[in-house]
Design a protein around this motif. Structure first.
Motif, PDB file in Angstrom:
ATOM      1  N   ALA A 164      -9.523  -8.382  50.370  1.00  0.00           N
ATOM      2  CA  ALA A 164      -9.782  -9.737  50.877  1.00  0.00           C
ATOM      3  C   ALA A 164      -9.960 -10.727  49.737  1.00  0.00           C
ATOM      4  N   GLY A 165     -10.601 -10.270  48.656  1.00  0.00           N
ATOM      5  CA  GLY A 165     -10.815 -11.173  47.520  1.00  0.00           C
ATOM      6  C   GLY A 165      -9.679 -11.173  46.535  1.00  0.00           C
ATOM      7  N   ARG A 166      -8.601 -10.479  46.859  1.00  0.00           N
ATOM      8  CA  ARG A 166      -7.433 -10.386  45.977  1.00  0.00           C
ATOM      9  C   ARG A 166      -7.828  -9.882  44.600  1.00  0.00           C
ATOM     10  N   LEU A 167      -8.754  -8.911  44.620  1.00  0.00           N
ATOM     11  CA  LEU A 167      -9.279  -8.363  43.381  1.00  0.00           C
ATOM     12  C   LEU A 167      -8.651  -7.000  43.116  1.00  0.00           C
ATOM     13  N   GLY A 168      -8.382  -6.756  41.851  1.00  0.00           N
ATOM     14  CA  GLY A 168      -7.930  -5.439  41.443  1.00  0.00           C
ATOM     15  C   GLY A 168      -9.062  -4.715  40.739  1.00  0.00           C
ATOM     16  N   SER A 169      -9.195  -3.415  40.931  1.00  0.00           N
ATOM     17  CA  SER A 169     -10.265  -2.635  40.302  1.00  0.00           C
ATOM     18  C   SER A 169      -9.709  -1.852  39.120  1.00  0.00           C
ATOM     19  N   TRP A 170     -10.589  -1.598  38.156  1.00  0.00           N
ATOM     20  CA  TRP A 170     -10.182  -0.860  36.964  1.00  0.00           C
ATOM     21  C   TRP A 170     -11.377  -0.089  36.413  1.00  0.00           C
ATOM     22  N   GLU A 171     -11.053   0.931  35.614  1.00  0.00           N
ATOM     23  CA  GLU A 171     -12.089   1.707  34.925  1.00  0.00           C
ATOM     24  C   GLU A 171     -11.561   2.078  33.548  1.00  0.00           C
ATOM     25  N   PHE A 172     -12.384   1.890  32.521  1.00  0.00           N
ATOM     26  CA  PHE A 172     -11.976   2.118  31.133  1.00  0.00           C
ATOM     27  C   PHE A 172     -12.940   3.108  30.495  1.00  0.00           C
ATOM     28  N   ASP A 173     -12.391   4.118  29.883  1.00  0.00           N
ATOM     29  CA  ASP A 173     -13.184   5.118  29.163  1.00  0.00           C
ATOM     30  C   ASP A 173     -13.272   4.689  27.712  1.00  0.00           C
ATOM     31  N   GLY A 174     -14.501   4.304  27.287  1.00  0.00           N
ATOM     32  CA  GLY A 174     -14.678   3.819  25.917  1.00  0.00           C
ATOM     33  C   GLY A 174     -14.500   4.889  24.868  1.00  0.00           C
ATOM     34  N   GLY A 175     -14.631   6.144  25.264  1.00  0.00           N
ATOM     35  CA  GLY A 175     -14.465   7.220  24.286  1.00  0.00           C
ATOM     36  C   GLY A 175     -13.020   7.591  24.077  1.00  0.00           C
ATOM     37  N   THR A 176     -12.260   7.713  25.151  1.00  0.00           N
ATOM     38  CA  THR A 176     -10.864   8.156  25.049  1.00  0.00           C
ATOM     39  C   THR A 176      -9.873   7.002  25.030  1.00  0.00           C
ATOM     40  N   GLY A 177     -10.319   5.787  25.444  1.00  0.00           N
ATOM     41  CA  GLY A 177      -9.398   4.653  25.522  1.00  0.00           C
ATOM     42  C   GLY A 177      -8.503   4.704  26.727  1.00  0.00           C
ATOM     43  N   GLU A 178      -8.836   5.553  27.697  1.00  0.00           N
ATOM     44  CA  GLU A 178      -8.006   5.673  28.899  1.00  0.00           C
ATOM     45  C   GLU A 178      -8.366   4.553  29.872  1.00  0.00           C
ATOM     46  N   LEU A 179      -7.348   3.899  30.444  1.00  0.00           N
ATOM     47  CA  LEU A 179      -7.536   2.836  31.433  1.00  0.00           C
ATOM     48  C   LEU A 179      -6.922   3.273  32.748  1.00  0.00           C
ATOM     49  N   ARG A 180      -7.689   3.226  33.816  1.00  0.00           N
ATOM     50  CA  ARG A 180      -7.187   3.511  35.159  1.00  0.00           C
ATOM     51  C   ARG A 180      -7.284   2.217  35.962  1.00  0.00           C
ATOM     52  N   ALA A 181      -6.148   1.722  36.442  1.00  0.00           N
ATOM     53  CA  ALA A 181      -6.088   0.439  37.151  1.00  0.00           C
ATOM     54  C   ALA A 181      -5.489   0.634  38.526  1.00  0.00           C
ATOM     55  N   SER A 182      -6.019  -0.110  39.503  1.00  0.00           N
ATOM     56  CA  SER A 182      -5.468  -0.078  40.854  1.00  0.00           C
ATOM     57  C   SER A 182      -4.158  -0.859  40.880  1.00  0.00           C
ATOM     58  N   GLU A 183      -3.419  -0.648  41.984  1.00  0.00           N
ATOM     59  CA  GLU A 183      -2.155  -1.371  42.101  1.00  0.00           C
ATOM     60  C   GLU A 183      -2.388  -2.878  42.110  1.00  0.00           C
ATOM     61  N   ALA A 184      -3.488  -3.313  42.748  1.00  0.00           N
ATOM     62  CA  ALA A 184      -3.795  -4.749  42.780  1.00  0.00           C
ATOM     63  C   ALA A 184      -4.123  -5.257  41.382  1.00  0.00           C
ATOM     64  N   CYS A 185      -4.774  -4.401  40.568  1.00  0.00           N
ATOM     65  CA  CYS A 185      -5.075  -4.805  39.187  1.00  0.00           C
ATOM     66  C   CYS A 185      -3.784  -4.922  38.380  1.00  0.00           C
ATOM     67  N   LYS A 186      -2.864  -4.016  38.598  1.00  0.00           N
ATOM     68  CA  LYS A 186      -1.581  -4.108  37.890  1.00  0.00           C
ATOM     69  C   LYS A 186      -0.851  -5.399  38.248  1.00  0.00           C
ATOM     70  N   ALA A 187      -0.966  -5.801  39.515  1.00  0.00           N
ATOM     71  CA  ALA A 187      -0.265  -7.008  39.957  1.00  0.00           C
ATOM     72  C   ALA A 187      -0.790  -8.245  39.249  1.00  0.00           C
ATOM     73  N   VAL A 188      -2.094  -8.237  38.864  1.00  0.00           N
ATOM     74  CA  VAL A 188      -2.661  -9.383  38.140  1.00  0.00           C
ATOM     75  C   VAL A 188      -1.926  -9.589  36.823  1.00  0.00           C
ATOM     76  N   PHE A 189      -1.400  -8.511  36.264  1.00  0.00           N
ATOM     77  CA  PHE A 189      -0.704  -8.592  34.976  1.00  0.00           C
ATOM     78  C   PHE A 189       0.812  -8.506  35.149  1.00  0.00           C
ATOM     79  N   GLY A 190       1.292  -8.718  36.389  1.00  0.00           N
ATOM     80  CA  GLY A 190       2.720  -8.791  36.637  1.00  0.00           C
ATOM     81  C   GLY A 190       3.411  -7.454  36.756  1.00  0.00           C
ATOM     82  N   ARG A 191       2.662  -6.351  36.938  1.00  0.00           N
ATOM     83  CA  ARG A 191       3.274  -5.033  37.046  1.00  0.00           C
ATOM     84  C   ARG A 191       3.455  -4.664  38.509  1.00  0.00           C
ATOM     85  N   ALA A 192       4.490  -3.924  38.790  1.00  0.00           N
ATOM     86  CA  ALA A 192       4.800  -3.490  40.153  1.00  0.00           C
ATOM     87  C   ALA A 192       4.078  -2.189  40.442  1.00  0.00           C
ATOM     88  N   PRO A 193       3.866  -1.888  41.737  1.00  0.00           N
ATOM     89  CA  PRO A 193       3.230  -0.615  42.087  1.00  0.00           C
ATOM     90  C   PRO A 193       4.007   0.556  41.490  1.00  0.00           C
TER      91      PRO A 193
END
Length: 697
Positions: A164-193
């Motif tokens: 509803a808020g057009r929000l994308g969720s993400w989680e970043f591991d500060g130790g490994t540098g791994e980023l997990r992003a939802s499809e809505a989060c990818k769309a904020v940066f112009g990426r397709a599902p």
């Protein structure tokens, strides 16, 4: 799906189902459980038990109940249980009938799942304990079910809120540098599902000018385990520029990993709207400034026009004043020339017929009458200017006008109707009875002249209450109205009706002072005069007088000067024969006449041409009294009188003036001095001097 939700509260309904078809086994088992406080119910057959499993929490079966029976329905029910459910069964076997020694028992465990075997014979407490263990296990299953449902609900709500808020969720591991992003989060940066989007891809998508700021914010949040809140520009794969707002928080999980989680939002549209709003605001401010400048220009023109109008009005007012002055001087010149003609003719004839006493007497009387007409004309002018002497007192207005019935009837003449409409409850009015009679008579004569073909004159008296008015204080008034059925007045005539010397009558038929005198009498009494007129239907003139006892009347009475003549028994002129009277007057003709009168009255007389000469004569001659004119150049009569009383306390001083009240003569501290109002006769001079000498200290 078999779900026994709703039966988890122990003690509500049959928590345990018992199937023991042999002998009294079912009754005994049910009784044991109930004595232990466990609700239990015996089932007559396997089908009934299978139908009741959805509402039960455990089941107790005997090995014989399952032997040689179709177990498909029971097996289907156990296999269809939801993932969280593992319904507990307690199977009562004969000695040596456990699964480790009985293949049949092992098969039961295979298709029933969660089975506890209890060999007979057993003590009742063992059965109760086994069933309690089964019920406890069932409760833990339901608690797990509820916790899982809550987690599922929370996750669903979170997904709904993010969507509803057009929000994308993400989680970043500060130790490994791994980023997990939802499809809505990818769309904020112009990426397709389905596109790969790791932390390096995120850094590559940020505008170079904002990348350093973003990395500093991430490092600070991880170092402090604090909030992460930033907005920066992004470059999409197609090269277009956008804006992203990213918020999150750094934390350590149960295993000690340093993580950061949050949401992201595309703010490009909001940024564009804000820019458009700023542009419109700038345009609006410019429009407001432009309109302000236009209004200022209009205001300048209006002020200039107002100044021009004020100048035009001032010029018009000055022209009207000059016209009024011209009318006044012309009218005065006309009337006074007539009066002076009569006086000069009488004096000339007296000189020519000095030897004929009878003719001299007649001519003297005619000249005196002409002079008195001049005095009446002056009185009318003073009434209009509100300088005429007014003896204000409570007057029964209704009785006064009704008492004029005969006088008005004679003044109107034949062919005129006269009626009175008097409200005797109107009360008393503050007025000068003589002046009010004169005003009513003037109005009646004007009304008569306005009805040349005859008509009806109506005199009315009534009480009125006035609120805030331009020419009257708030209060109670008595209205005296004189109305006619005559020709009426045109609007342009009505507007000038109260002007002095304004008249529509022919030459020689009126002075034009009648209505102006009425106006002056009304205003000097503390009231007002009003005219209502309709051409062809008549005119009504109303005199509004303050009601006696009202606040307006009290204010008028408080302003009345106390200039009454001093008391004391008058003495004749003969008793002061030989007394020296000093006459101070700047008019030689008046001074000569006063000297002659005083000489004829038996006084010795000295004279002075102005105030300074009079004070010098006061010191050198020591007169017994002074007769001083008020209006003189240099020192006024009031100043001369004050100086004389300082030099010679108790010296009788008489003032002569054409004005009315001592308060208007600048005579502060001299109230009580006798005053002769010009023109006066020799008899009045004799009486005033006699009174002055009678009060001499």
């Amino acid at each position: 799906m078999n779900d026994d939700a709703g039966s988890g509260v122990e003690g509500r309904g049959a928590e345990v189902l018992v199937l023991a078809p042999g002998g009294r086994d079912a009754a005994v088992a049910t009784a044991i459980l109930r004595e232990a406080g466990i609700p239990a119910q015996a089932c007559p057959d396997l089908a009934t038990l299978s139908q009741g499993l959805d509402q039960a929490s455990a089941a107790v079966l005997t090995e014989e109940a399952l032997a040689g029976t179709d177990l498909r329905a029971l097996t289907s029910w156990t296999l269809a249980q939801p993932p969280w459910s593992d319904f507990p069964f307690v199977v009562l076997t004969r000695r040596g009938g456990g699964p480790e020694r009985s293949p049949k028992a092992a098969r039961l465990a295979g298709f029933l799942g969660n089975v506890a075997f209890l060999e007979r014979p057993f003590h009742p407490t063992i059965l109760a304990s086994a069933v309690r263990s089964a019920l406890a296990a069932r409760r833990r299953q339901r608690q797990a079910r509820d916790a899982l449902a809550a987690e599922v609900t929370a996750a669903e709500r979170l997904r709904f809120a993010l969507h509803a808020g057009r929000l994308g969720s993400w989680e970043f591991d500060g130790g490994t540098g791994e980023l997990r992003a939802s499809e809505a989060c990818k769309a904020v940066f112009g990426r397709a599902p389905g596109d790969r989007f790791g932390y390096p891809d995120l850094l590559a998508a940020i505008h170079p000018d904002d990348l350093g700021r973003m990395q500093d914010a991430v490092a600070t949040a991880l170092a402090e385990c604090g909030d992460y809140d930033i907005e920066y520009r992004t470059i999409w794969p197609d090269g277009s520029a956008h804006w992203a707002e990213v918020r999150g928080r750094a934390f350590r999980d149960a295993r000690g990993r340093l993580l950061m989680a949050g949401v992201s939002l595309d703010t490009t549209a909001r940024r564009a709207a804000e820019a458009e709003l700023r542009r419109h605001r700038g345009q609006l401010e410019e429009q407001v400034a432009e309109r302000t400048r236009a209004l200022e220009a209009v205001n300048r023109r209006l002020r200039a026009a107002a100044e021009e109008r004020d100048q035009a009005e001032a010029a018009l007012l000055q022209a009207q004043k000059m016209e009024a002055v011209g009318q006044l001087t012309g009218g005065l010149a006309h009337d006074f020339n007539n009066l002076l003609q009569a006086v000069l003719a009488s004096l000339d004839l007296i000189r020519r017929r000095a030897t004929d006493p009878v003719q001299v007497e007649k001519l003297a009387v005619a000249g005196g009458e002409a002079a008195r007409r001049g005095a009446r004309l002056t009185a009318q002018l003073l009434a209009f200017s509100r300088k005429q002497k007014m003896d204000l007192a409570p007057v029964a207005t209704g009785e006064l006008v009704e008492g004029m019935r005969d006088l008005l009837a004679r003044s109107l003449g034949p062919g005129m109707g006269l009626r009175f409409d008097v409200d005797h409850g109107a009360g008393l009015a503050l007025a000068d009875a003589t002046q009010l009679e004169l005003a009513v008579l003037n109005l009646a004569i004007n009304a008569r002249d306005a009805m040349p073909g005859g008509g009806t004159l109506t005199v009315a008296v009534r009480a009125l209450e006035f609120g805030l008015a331009a020419d009257l204080p708030v209060g109670r008034y008595v209205a005296v109205s004189v109305s006619d059925t005559g020709e009426g007045m045109a609007p342009e005539v009505l507007a000038r009706a109260f002007e002095p010397f304004f008249t529509t009558k022919g030459v020689g038929k009126g002075t034009g002072l009648g209505l102006s005198q009425v106006y002056g009498i009304a205003r000097q009494s503390g009231g007002a005069a009003r005219i209502e007129s309709v051409p062809g239907r008549g005119t009504m003139v109303t005199i509004l007088l303050p009601a006696a006892g009202s606040e307006a009347a009290a204010r008028i009475l408080a302003r009345q000067p106390e200039d009454a003549m001093p008391g004391g028994a008058p003495v004749t002129a003969a008793e002061s024969v030989g007394a020296l009277v000093l006459v101070v007057d700047d008019d030689p003709d008046v001074r000569r006449a006063l000297v002659g009168w005083l000489d004829a009255l038996g006084y010795r007389v000295a004279e002075a041409a102005d105030g300074r000469a009079g004070l010098a004569a006061l010191e050198s001659l020591a007169p017994d009294a002074m007769l001083v004119d008020f209006a003189m150049p240099g020192l006024t009569g009031a100043q001369v009188a004050a100086a004389a009383q300082r030099l010679r306390p108790g010296l009788p001083v008489v003032l002569a003036t054409g004005y009315a009240a001592a308060a208007e003569l600048g005579m502060d501290g001299l109230i009580g001095l006798p005053v002769l109002r010009k023109p006066f006769r020799i008899q009045e001079l004799a009486e005033v001097l006699a009174q002055a000498f009678s009060t001499r200290v």
